[in-house]
Write a protein that holds these residues in place. Structure first.
Motif, PDB file in Angstrom:
ATOM      1  N   UNK A  75       0.745  -1.094  -0.059  1.00  0.00           N
ATOM      2  CA  UNK A  75      -0.017   0.078   0.023  1.00  0.00           C
ATOM      3  C   UNK A  75       0.846   1.344  -0.142  1.00  0.00           C
ATOM      4  N   UNK A  76       1.868   1.050   0.673  1.00  0.00           N
ATOM      5  CA  UNK A  76       2.649   2.620   0.981  1.00  0.00           C
ATOM      6  C   UNK A  76       3.418   2.755  -0.393  1.00  0.00           C
ATOM      7  N   UNK A  77       4.004   1.708  -1.278  1.00  0.00           N
ATOM      8  CA  UNK A  77       4.533   2.146  -2.251  1.00  0.00           C
ATOM      9  C   UNK A  77       3.691   2.826  -3.219  1.00  0.00           C
ATOM     10  N   UNK A  78       2.347   2.377  -3.299  1.00  0.00           N
ATOM     11  CA  UNK A  78       1.539   3.325  -4.288  1.00  0.00           C
ATOM     12  C   UNK A  78       1.075   4.591  -3.734  1.00  0.00           C
ATOM     13  N   UNK A  79       1.048   4.452  -2.245  1.00  0.00           N
ATOM     14  CA  UNK A  79       0.436   5.886  -1.794  1.00  0.00           C
ATOM     15  C   UNK A  79       1.672   6.868  -1.932  1.00  0.00           C
ATOM     16  N   UNK A  80       2.967   6.353  -1.684  1.00  0.00           N
ATOM     17  CA  UNK A  80       4.135   7.286  -1.770  1.00  0.00           C
ATOM     18  C   UNK A  80       4.429   7.560  -3.088  1.00  0.00           C
ATOM     19  N   UNK A  81       3.929   7.013  -4.019  1.00  0.00           N
ATOM     20  CA  UNK A  81       4.283   7.265  -5.407  1.00  0.00           C
ATOM     21  C   UNK A  81       5.651   6.831  -5.806  1.00  0.00           C
ATOM     22  N   UNK A  82       6.053   5.704  -5.044  1.00  0.00           N
ATOM     23  CA  UNK A  82       7.489   5.113  -5.395  1.00  0.00           C
ATOM     24  C   UNK A  82       7.595   4.459  -6.723  1.00  0.00           C
ATOM     25  N   UNK A  83       8.845   4.214  -7.112  1.00  0.00           N
ATOM     26  CA  UNK A  83       9.112   3.551  -8.489  1.00  0.00           C
ATOM     27  C   UNK A  83       9.856   2.417  -8.043  1.00  0.00           C
ATOM     28  N   UNK A  84       9.971   1.346  -8.787  1.00  0.00           N
ATOM     29  CA  UNK A  84      10.761   0.045  -8.778  1.00  0.00           C
ATOM     30  C   UNK A  84      12.145   0.572  -8.625  1.00  0.00           C
ATOM     31  N   UNK A  85      12.805  -0.046  -7.566  1.00  0.00           N
ATOM     32  CA  UNK A  85      14.372   0.396  -7.401  1.00  0.00           C
ATOM     33  C   UNK A  85      15.288  -0.661  -7.319  1.00  0.00           C
ATOM     34  N   UNK A  86      14.775  -1.874  -7.879  1.00  0.00           N
ATOM     35  CA  UNK A  86      15.477  -3.101  -7.995  1.00  0.00           C
ATOM     36  C   UNK A  86      16.288  -3.527  -6.506  1.00  0.00           C
ATOM     37  N   UNK A  87      15.649  -2.886  -5.447  1.00  0.00           N
ATOM     38  CA  UNK A  87      16.359  -3.209  -4.052  1.00  0.00           C
ATOM     39  C   UNK A  87      15.242  -4.090  -3.386  1.00  0.00           C
ATOM     40  N   UNK A  88      14.191  -3.395  -3.344  1.00  0.00           N
ATOM     41  CA  UNK A  88      13.037  -3.822  -2.705  1.00  0.00           C
ATOM     42  C   UNK A  88      11.792  -4.141  -3.229  1.00  0.00           C
ATOM     43  N   UNK A  89      11.967  -3.515  -4.711  1.00  0.00           N
ATOM     44  CA  UNK A  89      10.824  -3.700  -5.606  1.00  0.00           C
ATOM     45  C   UNK A  89      11.294  -3.797  -6.918  1.00  0.00           C
ATOM     46  N   UNK A  90      10.542  -5.107  -7.656  1.00  0.00           N
ATOM     47  CA  UNK A  90      11.238  -5.680  -8.909  1.00  0.00           C
ATOM     48  C   UNK A  90      10.073  -5.543  -9.946  1.00  0.00           C
ATOM     49  N   UNK A  91      10.601  -5.351 -11.343  1.00  0.00           N
ATOM     50  CA  UNK A  91       9.428  -5.493 -12.254  1.00  0.00           C
ATOM     51  C   UNK A  91      10.049  -6.671 -13.377  1.00  0.00           C
TER      52      UNK A  91
END
Length: 182
Positions: A75-91
């Protein structure tokens, strides 16, 4: 209907915009166990799509890009407008030739979960796969991700997984290195 799909243990589903995401338990302890003094160089996981046998003209499209993120951060990923960083989030992008989504190197995520895990929480080693759309800035010599948002188009897929999965195991390949003081 979503409850029926979520209860199906022979596979796992992703449906958008219904908000049905796949939850994956990463074997963090198994990956780290007996390798505490080694470095995890790479860890790759391939999620295989199960082909739909129906020939309906009304089938949904396959999600083109999936985001892998710790369940606790979805939830916080989208609420804070984060982008994939390839550390904790991956595409991962759908590969129609191999019928797969490949998360090429999630070693940073495994290390992050291992270091920050609160093992008293049931979901400490869980990640979710969420269909997303990605916006890129290609104005300079490098391509930069500028936005990752929920894919709200009508899309659906079934992936290999589930406790009663008849399609074989999901494999994660890990490469370690060990340094010696010689």
């Amino acid at each position: 209907k979503a409850e029926q799909l979520a209860a199906d243990n022979t596979c796992t589903y992703i449906k958008s915009p219904a908000g049905l995401f796949t939850e994956v338990t990463l074997p963090v302890d198994e990956i780290v166990y007996s390798h505490e003094s080694d470095s995890i160089n790479t860890a790759k996981i391939v999620m295989t799509k199960i082909n739909d046998k129906s020939l309906s003209d009304y089938g949904f499209s396959v999600p083109q890009t999936l985001l892998m993120i710790p369940k606790s951060e979805m939830y916080s990923f989208f609420e804070q407008n984060k982008v994939a960083d390839y550390k904790t989030s991956f595409l991962a992008t759908y590969n129609s030739t191999y019928n797969t989504y490949t998360f090429g190197n999630i070693s940073n995520l495994i290390k992050h979960i291992h270091k920050t895990a609160d093992k008293s929480k049931e979901d400490w080693n869980k990640v979710v796969l969420i269909p997303v759309t990605v916006t890129y800035d290609q104005s300079s010599s490098t391509t930069t991700i500028t936005k990752v948002s929920h894919d709200m188009s009508l899309s659906s897929t079934r992936l290999v997984g589930g406790s009663a999965n008849p399609y074989g195991t999901i494999k994660i390949s890990v490469v370690y290195s060990k340094f010696s003081n010689k």
